[in-house]
Design a protein around this motif. Structure first.
Motif, PDB file in Angstrom:
ATOM      1  N   THR A 187      -4.957  -7.944   3.328  1.00 34.06           N
ATOM      2  CA  THR A 187      -5.740  -7.359   2.242  1.00 34.06           C
ATOM      3  C   THR A 187      -7.224  -7.556   2.483  1.00 34.06           C
ATOM      4  OG1 THR A 187      -3.947  -7.858   0.720  1.00 34.06           O
ATOM      5  CG2 THR A 187      -6.079  -7.350  -0.269  1.00 34.06           C
ATOM      6  N   TYR A 214       0.703  -6.142   0.733  1.00 30.24           N
ATOM      7  CA  TYR A 214      -0.613  -6.722   0.445  1.00 30.24           C
ATOM      8  C   TYR A 214      -0.538  -8.247   0.534  1.00 30.24           C
ATOM      9  CZ  TYR A 214      -2.868  -2.410  -1.183  1.00 30.24           C
ATOM     10  OH  TYR A 214      -3.429  -1.168  -1.268  1.00 30.24           O
ATOM     11  N   GLU A 241     -10.781  -7.164   0.688  1.00 31.09           N
ATOM     12  CA  GLU A 241     -11.426  -6.948  -0.603  1.00 31.09           C
ATOM     13  C   GLU A 241     -12.780  -6.318  -0.364  1.00 31.09           C
ATOM     14  OE1 GLU A 241     -11.758 -10.232  -3.262  1.00 31.09           O
ATOM     15  OE2 GLU A 241      -9.660 -10.774  -2.915  1.00 31.09           O
ATOM     16  N   GLN A 242     -13.038  -5.247  -1.070  1.00 20.00           N
ATOM     17  CA  GLN A 242     -14.336  -4.602  -0.940  1.00 20.00           C
ATOM     18  C   GLN A 242     -14.963  -4.473  -2.305  1.00 20.00           C
ATOM     19  OE1 GLN A 242     -13.627  -0.888   1.135  1.00 20.00           O
ATOM     20  NE2 GLN A 242     -14.282  -1.870   3.020  1.00 20.00           N
ATOM     21  N   PHE A 248     -12.218  -3.573  -4.873  1.00 21.11           N
ATOM     22  CA  PHE A 248     -11.080  -2.766  -4.465  1.00 21.11           C
ATOM     23  C   PHE A 248     -10.281  -3.528  -3.428  1.00 21.11           C
ATOM     24  CE2 PHE A 248     -14.331   0.134  -5.804  1.00 21.11           C
ATOM     25  CZ  PHE A 248     -13.645   1.122  -6.481  1.00 21.11           C
ATOM     26  N   ARG A 249      -8.993  -3.217  -3.343  1.00 22.03           N
ATOM     27  CA  ARG A 249      -8.174  -3.766  -2.258  1.00 22.03           C
ATOM     28  C   ARG A 249      -7.973  -2.675  -1.224  1.00 22.03           C
ATOM     29  NH1 ARG A 249      -2.672  -6.183  -4.428  1.00 22.03           N
ATOM     30  NH2 ARG A 249      -2.648  -4.153  -5.407  1.00 22.03           N
ATOM     31  N   ARG A 250      -8.081  -3.034   0.020  1.00 18.62           N
ATOM     32  CA  ARG A 250      -7.740  -2.085   1.085  1.00 18.62           C
ATOM     33  C   ARG A 250      -6.735  -2.738   2.003  1.00 18.62           C
ATOM     34  NH1 ARG A 250     -12.388   1.037   4.097  1.00 18.62           N
ATOM     35  NH2 ARG A 250     -10.592   2.265   4.715  1.00 18.62           N
ATOM     36  N   CYS A 251      -5.876  -1.883   2.564  1.00 14.87           N
ATOM     37  CA  CYS A 251      -4.835  -2.355   3.468  1.00 14.87           C
ATOM     38  C   CYS A 251      -5.399  -2.438   4.877  1.00 14.87           C
ATOM     39  CB  CYS A 251      -3.651  -1.401   3.412  1.00 14.87           C
ATOM     40  SG  CYS A 251      -2.431  -1.744   4.674  1.00 14.87           S
ATOM     41  N   ARG A 252      -5.336  -3.616   5.486  1.00 17.60           N
ATOM     42  CA  ARG A 252      -5.880  -3.812   6.823  1.00 17.60           C
ATOM     43  C   ARG A 252      -5.091  -3.022   7.862  1.00 17.60           C
ATOM     44  NH1 ARG A 252      -9.318  -7.838   8.339  1.00 17.60           N
ATOM     45  NH2 ARG A 252      -8.831  -9.034   6.480  1.00 17.60           N
ATOM     46  N   CYS A 310       0.850  -1.175   0.000  1.00 14.69           N
ATOM     47  CA  CYS A 310       0.000   0.000   0.000  1.00 14.69           C
ATOM     48  C   CYS A 310       0.896   1.238   0.000  1.00 14.69           C
ATOM     49  CB  CYS A 310      -0.919   0.003   1.220  1.00 14.69           C
ATOM     50  SG  CYS A 310      -0.158   0.658   2.708  1.00 14.69           S
ATOM     51  N   CYS A 340      -3.514  -0.221   7.510  1.00 20.75           N
ATOM     52  CA  CYS A 340      -3.886   1.191   7.433  1.00 20.75           C
ATOM     53  C   CYS A 340      -5.247   1.427   8.072  1.00 20.75           C
ATOM     54  CB  CYS A 340      -3.925   1.662   5.977  1.00 20.75           C
ATOM     55  SG  CYS A 340      -2.282   2.044   5.340  1.00 20.75           S
ATOM     56  N   LEU A 341      -6.157   0.499   7.860  1.00 20.99           N
ATOM     57  CA  LEU A 341      -7.503   0.624   8.415  1.00 20.99           C
ATOM     58  C   LEU A 341      -7.432   0.606   9.937  1.00 20.99           C
ATOM     59  CD1 LEU A 341     -10.447   0.740   7.388  1.00 20.99           C
ATOM     60  CD2 LEU A 341     -10.548  -1.715   7.819  1.00 20.99           C
TER      61      LEU A 341
END
Ligand SMILES: [Zn+2]
Ligand SMILES: [Zn+2]
Length: 168
Positions: A135, A130, A137-138, A145-149, A124, A151-152
């Motif tokens: 990762t 990733y 997935e949304q 989309f991929r989102r970084c866990r 990310c 970062c979340l």
């Protein structure tokens, strides 16, 4: 020769080229994008329509209007999709042989390149890898989309710290 032109197609090619084009398409191309974490469509997008005619560098080609055109560009326009000469067509399913209009989107070349590099990114923008565990997935508006866990989690912690600071 039977006419395999799908319903609602025919916005781009004429009655001679249309059947010639669609005869090369396998409408049962499956959903290979379901196992692709970078694909940007969900299961409701249906099967890929795979080009089985002439290809060049993996991309389908079709001779129409006196020159070779990429098959997915035709598939997109056959259903009324609008694409200008300076736009690229992005494969949301990441299956470059696919010509299904609903798996395609017209984007600027810059956006297409940016998507490509994001898709290839192994980390990310904050440097977290990733991995499968990191990762998320949304699916939003039918696109994946991929989102970084990591970062979340960090952003949630920041929100929590802010709230705590305010509460004191
Ligand atoms: Zn597809
Ligand atoms: Zn991150």
């Amino acid at each position: 020769m039977s006419n395999r032109t799908p319903e609602h197609a025919g916005w781009y090619l004429d009655e001679y080229d249309g059947p010639r084009f669609w005869e090369h398409v396998n409408f049962r191309g499956g959903q290979p994008y379901l196992s692709d974490p970078i694909a940007r469509i969900g299961a409701d997008a249906g099967e890929c329509w795979v080009w089985q005619g002439w290809t060049s560098n993996g991309y389908g080609r079709f001779r129409a209007f006196g020159s070779g055109v990429t098959a997915h560009r035709i598939g997109f326009q056959e259903f009324g999709g609008k694409v200008t000469a300076d736009q690229d067509i992005d494969h949301l399913c990441r299956n470059i042989a696919c010509v299904r209009h609903s798996h395609l989107e017209a984007v600027t070349h810059a956006e297409n390149v940016a998507r490509g590099s994001r898709a290839l990114a192994t980390h990310c923008k904050h440097g977290h890898e990733y991995t499968e565990a990191n990762t998320i997935e949304q699916v939003r508006a039918g696109s994946k989309f991929r989102r970084c866990r990591a970062c979340l989690v960090e952003s949630r912690q920041r929100t929590y710290q802010r709230r705590k600071a305010r509460a004191v």
